[in-house]
Design a protein around this motif. Sequence first.
Motif, PDB file in Angstrom:
ATOM      1  N   THR A 173       1.094  -1.121   0.178  1.00  0.00           N
ATOM      2  CA  THR A 173      -0.051   0.093   0.048  1.00  0.00           C
ATOM      3  C   THR A 173       0.804   1.295   0.054  1.00  0.00           C
ATOM      4  O   THR A 173       1.813   1.290   0.881  1.00  0.00           O
ATOM      5  N   LYS A 193      -8.746   8.876   7.801  1.00  0.00           N
ATOM      6  CA  LYS A 193      -8.127   8.549   6.559  1.00  0.00           C
ATOM      7  C   LYS A 193      -8.895   8.256   5.387  1.00  0.00           C
ATOM      8  O   LYS A 193      -9.961   7.422   5.490  1.00  0.00           O
ATOM      9  N   TYR A 210      -8.574   6.416   1.686  1.00  0.00           N
ATOM     10  CA  TYR A 210      -7.890   5.549   0.756  1.00  0.00           C
ATOM     11  C   TYR A 210      -8.440   5.538  -0.699  1.00  0.00           C
ATOM     12  O   TYR A 210      -9.795   5.329  -0.751  1.00  0.00           O
ATOM     13  N   HIS A 223      -4.293   2.913  -2.142  1.00  0.00           N
ATOM     14  CA  HIS A 223      -3.464   4.153  -1.861  1.00  0.00           C
ATOM     15  C   HIS A 223      -3.923   4.889  -0.762  1.00  0.00           C
ATOM     16  O   HIS A 223      -5.328   5.296  -0.963  1.00  0.00           O
ATOM     17  N   ALA A 224      -3.134   5.044   0.295  1.00  0.00           N
ATOM     18  CA  ALA A 224      -3.498   6.005   1.253  1.00  0.00           C
ATOM     19  C   ALA A 224      -3.454   7.594   0.736  1.00  0.00           C
ATOM     20  O   ALA A 224      -2.382   8.371   0.946  1.00  0.00           O
ATOM     21  N   ARG A 225      -4.541   7.778   0.153  1.00  0.00           N
ATOM     22  CA  ARG A 225      -4.809   9.250  -0.553  1.00  0.00           C
ATOM     23  C   ARG A 225      -4.597  10.341   0.371  1.00  0.00           C
ATOM     24  O   ARG A 225      -3.934  11.213   0.218  1.00  0.00           O
TER      25      ARG A 225
END
Length: 239
Positions: A76, A103, A105, A203-205
Amino acid sequence: MNGEVTEDEIMRRVLYRDALMLVIDKPAGLPVHPGPRNSLSRNGQGSQRTLTEFLPALRFGLPRVPELAHRLDRDTSGCLVLGRHRKALERLGKLFKTNQASKTYWAIVEGGPESDTGEIDLPLGPRDPDRGWWMKVDPAGQPALTRWQVLGRHEKFTWLALEPVTGRTHQLRVHCAESGFAILGDPIYGSAPRMGGPGLHLHARAITLPLYPKREAIQVEAPLPGHMLETFFELGFKY
């Protein structure tokens, strides 16, 4: 992760820095710390590097090496928060423990949900003690809640924004797979081959942290990694 990660690259990936914390854009494929699965590189030759090795370069004048305030899976990418000293880690730890750290993603999933928003409320537990971090839906496991929103649709794929209200291991990957829309490139819970797949499209946007009581919450975004950016363009998604 294309090629070997370098110290200079990690330093260029700093997205935010203040006296208490750093937020970096972790590359996909880089483990955050050593473990049995990364004792060898993917080609079987020597040890695979981990983020831990690069932390001394991120001191930026402080005597103490920053430490992880939370974690991301090896495959990730995106926003990863580091505390710069003990008090900072305590404050950040409290935000994550009490779900005050928000958070978001981004994921490309195979297929997709019929509606445009929803929640996945499925408890999770270890899948097999011999498989380390692998997880499964388990009625006797820990509560796990994910909120999702459709951001774009394609004939065979969907672009989702995922918000993990809880932070269980592999939560988003298991929740999506169990709901019938596995994350593209997932070799454990999806249909990707174990080796040579397209790369996990998770993806941890963005992350939002109310770190300072008398200031607005800190908001940080990470750009899409290369393999996901290519997929976005192929599917016609714009962001």
